[in-house]
Design an enzyme around this catalytic site. Structure first.
Site, PDB file in Angstrom:
ATOM      1  N   LEU A 138       0.866  -1.171   0.000  1.00  0.00           N
ATOM      2  CA  LEU A 138       0.000   0.000   0.000  1.00  0.00           C
ATOM      3  C   LEU A 138       0.906   1.225   0.000  1.00  0.00           C
ATOM      4  O   LEU A 138       1.975   1.212   0.603  1.00  0.00           O
ATOM      5  CB  LEU A 138      -0.909   0.024   1.235  1.00  0.00           C
ATOM      6  CG  LEU A 138      -1.986  -1.060   1.357  1.00  0.00           C
ATOM      7  CD1 LEU A 138      -2.718  -0.914   2.693  1.00  0.00           C
ATOM      8  CD2 LEU A 138      -2.974  -0.997   0.207  1.00  0.00           C
ATOM      9  N   ASP A 139       0.468   2.284  -0.671  1.00  0.00           N
ATOM     10  CA  ASP A 139       1.247   3.518  -0.665  1.00  0.00           C
ATOM     11  C   ASP A 139       1.386   4.052   0.761  1.00  0.00           C
ATOM     12  O   ASP A 139       0.567   3.770   1.638  1.00  0.00           O
ATOM     13  CB  ASP A 139       0.572   4.577  -1.542  1.00  0.00           C
ATOM     14  CG  ASP A 139       0.501   4.168  -3.006  1.00  0.00           C
ATOM     15  OD1 ASP A 139       1.363   3.374  -3.431  1.00  0.00           O
ATOM     16  OD2 ASP A 139      -0.411   4.626  -3.707  1.00  0.00           O
ATOM     17  N   LYS A 140       2.397   4.857   0.964  1.00  0.00           N
ATOM     18  CA  LYS A 140       2.688   5.406   2.288  1.00  0.00           C
ATOM     19  C   LYS A 140       1.466   6.050   2.940  1.00  0.00           C
ATOM     20  O   LYS A 140       1.190   5.832   4.121  1.00  0.00           O
ATOM     21  CB  LYS A 140       3.826   6.427   2.176  1.00  0.00           C
ATOM     22  CG  LYS A 140       4.157   7.151   3.475  1.00  0.00           C
ATOM     23  CD  LYS A 140       5.256   8.173   3.265  1.00  0.00           C
ATOM     24  CE  LYS A 140       5.546   8.947   4.551  1.00  0.00           C
ATOM     25  NZ  LYS A 140       6.626   9.952   4.371  1.00  0.00           N
TER      26      LYS A 140
END
Length: 324
Positions: A138-140
């Site tokens: 998942l993106d930051k």
């Protein structure tokens, strides 16, 4: 730095007739199928001494496989005592609810304080699993559910299930603009031609498809439920921007702030203060890689997205029922 490796194995009967790349992924589980495919295409794989460059070529029982390739030396990452919101855990897998701001894997500028560092502390045995068992990312600034494999066997099976689209991932997002109905985006994604940290819909990109439906409409925004049919970098963010409905707060794809006419000061401040993409991995469904039991988890919408949703509902209500 890189090091030269030599791998040798004999193809067993249960892999006879399989594609070369898939068979090698089973024979050498420490290496991803993508890396193995790269080795095949580079002419670094031999069958009975003959170089093979076609990943789709079939293999047969008893043939001798040899790989000679250069690989980057593994970086040893330090375990760190970082709190994890564990949703499920057994001896094979771990499901976590990732908060916004937590980077999944160490990289340039993020050598510590990542999910990988936390996993090495929480479950030290994952040091023996490639990528510390991380199956998908998942993106930051995206929140929500992720599955982590605690063994090589579990990781190998989960990666296969992910490739076969057997793992269901559903997201909640708030986007700019009012959609009239749901739909499906089928558009290839690749590196942006000029913005190198961004992805984009490009003709020579990798196939990518996203399904979406409208859960709620507001004056100038929509709340959506989305399901991935593939797992490209920034996929939902790129696809929704491609449609003209970028995610609220997205620092890379969101564009300018969009405010409804005559929005209240309170609502304006909430919108201006939302500094991440409004995206949450709310549901994860998969078949357990060992027991084969069908499992499903849901993660509640994070507080910042709930506050934003309530503010949009209140804004809509004021517009529909103006005070005298």
């Amino acid at each position: 730095m890189s090091q030269q490796i030599e791998l040798n194995e004999t193809v067993p009967g249960n892999l006879s007739g399989n594609r070369l790349d898939s068979a090698l992924a089973v024979l050498f589980p420490d290496y991803s199928r993508t890396r193995i495919k790269e080795w095949i295409l580079a002419g670094e794989v031999r069958i009975n001494g003959e170089v093979k460059t076609q990943p789709k070529e079939k293999v047969h029982e008893g043939v001798q496989v040899e790989i000679r390739a250069a690989v980057e030396e593994a970086v040893v990452w330090a375990p760190e005592a970082i709190d994890l919101d564990v949703v499920f855990e057994d001896e094979h897998i771990l499901v976590i609810n990732k908060p916004a701001g937590l980077v999944v894997h160490p990289g340039a500028g993020n050598s510590e304080g990542t999910l990988l560092n936390a996993l090495l502390h929480h479950c030290p045995s994952v040091v023996d699993v490639p990528r510390a068992g991380i199956v998908h990312r998942l993106d930051k600034l995206t929140t929500g559910l992720m599955v982590v494999a605690k063994t090589i066997i579990a990781q190998t099976q989960l990666v296969k299930d992910l490739e076969k689209r057997l793992i269901v991932r559903e997201y909640e997002a708030i986007v700019n603009g009012v959609l009239t109905a749901g739909g499906r985006v089928d558009a290839p994604i690749g590196r942006h031609p000029t913005k190198r940290i961004n992805m984009a819909v490009v003709n020579n990109g990798k196939p990518a498809a996203t399904k979406y439906r409208v859960a709620e409409k507001f004056r100038q925004h929509s709340r959506l439920r989305l399901r991935l049919e593939s797992g490209r970098t920034h996929q939902i963010r790129v696809h929704m921007d491609h449609l003209g409905y970028p995610l609220v707060g997205d620092p890379n794809y969101g564009g300018r702030l969009r405010l409804p006419k005559h929005a209240s000061t309170e609502f304006t401040e909430i919108l201006r203060g939302f500094k991440r993409q409004a995206l949450h991995a709310r549901m994860l469904q998969l078949q357990h890689p060992v027991s084969c039991e069908l499992l499903q988890w849901k993660a509640p919408t994070p507080m910042d997205m709930r506050v934003l949703t309530v503010a949009m509902r209140n804004d809509l209500a004021l517009f529909q029922n103006p005070q005298d």
